[in-house]
Design an enzyme around this catalytic site. Structure first.
Site, PDB file in Angstrom:
ATOM      1  N   GLU A 158     131.501 -57.851  -7.256  1.00 59.15           N
ATOM      2  CA  GLU A 158     130.326 -58.972  -6.787  1.00 59.15           C
ATOM      3  C   GLU A 158     130.446 -58.963  -5.295  1.00 59.15           C
ATOM      4  O   GLU A 158     130.099 -60.030  -4.975  1.00 59.15           O
ATOM      5  CB  GLU A 158     130.435 -60.238  -7.696  1.00 59.15           C
ATOM      6  CG  GLU A 158     131.981 -60.564  -8.213  1.00 59.15           C
ATOM      7  CD  GLU A 158     132.981 -61.247  -7.074  1.00 59.15           C
ATOM      8  OE1 GLU A 158     133.453 -60.456  -6.520  1.00 59.15           O
ATOM      9  OE2 GLU A 158     132.458 -62.413  -6.697  1.00 59.15           O
ATOM     10  N   ASP A 208     129.952 -62.160  -0.838  1.00 58.49           N
ATOM     11  CA  ASP A 208     130.725 -62.520  -2.264  1.00 58.49           C
ATOM     12  C   ASP A 208     130.086 -63.489  -3.165  1.00 58.49           C
ATOM     13  O   ASP A 208     129.797 -64.523  -2.448  1.00 58.49           O
ATOM     14  CB  ASP A 208     132.209 -62.611  -2.034  1.00 58.49           C
ATOM     15  CG  ASP A 208     132.931 -62.619  -3.296  1.00 58.49           C
ATOM     16  OD1 ASP A 208     133.713 -61.568  -3.550  1.00 58.49           O
ATOM     17  OD2 ASP A 208     132.814 -63.555  -4.042  1.00 58.49           O
TER      18      ASP A 208
END
Ligand code: GH3
Ligand code: MG
Ligand code: MG
Length: 304
Positions: free
Chosen positions: A216, A172
């Site tokens: 993301e 992440d």
């Protein structure tokens, strides 16, 4: 001439094979197997675009071969046409029931055979194209979540059969909301593309898969990989993204874009589910975030 479509002929009679190969030679790359067993192996290894399958063969008969092809993820989407001297309605029905797309009785007319082969090969090409597009993430052009989920399922079952470990890295981007806010959404999109490409370049083995798991968030599925090697790969990815030196003026942990990574490894035992791997890697990712970001945290899943 570019790529030629591949047709696999499975028939125990060399005369039949010769006749079929002769009919298809000009337009296809034809290859053959003289037994059902060998045919299954070739189909899995070579991924033909179509299979012409005889029914009456010593050993494994055509119905059994077809059933086996349809139950294997690697071969289930290859269209099968039965070519048989068995011309009863029941024979044809049984063939179609096994998942064949067509049934041609012997002796056959070459132009009809060619026309039917062409139809099904064209459909198969279209299917493949749609399938590959449906598996890609539009923005980053790496695998999407749908592809990840099916690969996880497949690899879980394969590793269970072969007693191999399966590893997963969840990643992440750190403070990506701030990145979007400080620069803009287009810069954010560009950043996602570069990070995706960089992660992909860190994976070397054919069986490894990198996917965009969410906004993301990225995931790497690493079959036959133990924890130690998975952690090495994770560290390599962390460093590669760090070295991209994408400016992030508003990040509290660095002056450029960084990644946090969670790694988990397990042996897929029958009493475990693939979700245990995802949950464990996710928990480690959370730990990496809590410990200060831009780092790798890992765990070996020993019990459910
Ligand atoms: P943390 O370090 O804890 O991960 O913080 P974060 O800001 O990265 O995490 P958070 O989940 O709060 O925010 C994720 C941000 O990612 C929010 C969203 O705007 C951005 N994002 C998600 N998908 C996309 C995308 O496709 N394009 C762009 N530009 N931004 C995206
Ligand atoms: Mg035969
Ligand atoms: Mg984030």
């Amino acid at each position: 001439m570019g790529h030629r479509n591949k047709v696999l002929i499975i028939d125990d009679e060399p005369t039949n094979i010769r006749m079929l190969a002769e009919a298809l030679r000009m337009d296809y790359e034809a290859f053959f197997a003289t037994s059902g067993e060998r045919g299954l192996t070739l189909a899995a290894e070579q991924s033909p675009d179509l299979i012409l399958l005889d029914i009456m063969m010593p050993g494994m008969d055509g119905y059994t071969v077809c059933k086996s092809l349809k139950s294997d993820g690697r071969t289930k989407n290859i269209p099968v046409i039965f070519i048989s001297a068995k011309s009863l309605l029941e024979d044809e029905l049984q063939g179609l029931d096994q998942g064949a797309v067509d049934y041609i009785t012997k002796p056959f007319q070459v132009p009809i055979l060619k026309a039917r082969v062409k139809t099904h090969v064209n459909l198969k090409r279209k299917y493949d194209l749609l399938e590959s597009l449906a598996c890609l993430d539009d923005l980053t052009e790496i695998a999407n979540r749908r592809r990840f989920d099916s690969a996880l399922d497949e690899e879980w079952r394969r590793c269970r059969r072969t007693f191999q470990p399966l590893s997963l890295i969840m990643m992440d981007i750190d403070y990506f909301k701030r990145f979007n806010d400080h620069y803009d959404h287009t810069a954010g999109d560009d950043c996602l593309k570069r990070v995706a490409r960089t992660i992909k370049q860190c994976l070397k083995r054919a069986g490894d898969l990198v996917a965009r798991y969410g906004g993301e968030e990225f995931a790497c599925l690493l079959p036959d990989t133990d924890l130690e090697d998975a952690v090495k790969i994770a560290e390599k990815i962390r460093l590669a993204v760090d070295q991209l030196q994408i400016d992030h003026a508003d990040s509290p942990v660095s002056d450029h874009i960084t990644l946090s990574l969670g790694v988990a490894m397990t042996l897929p035992f029958p009493d475990r589910r693939p979700t245990v791997l995802v949950d464990s890697a996710d928990a480690r990712l959370y730990r990496a975030k809590a410990n200060g970001r831009n780092q790798v945290a890992s765990t070996k899943v020993v019990a459910v």
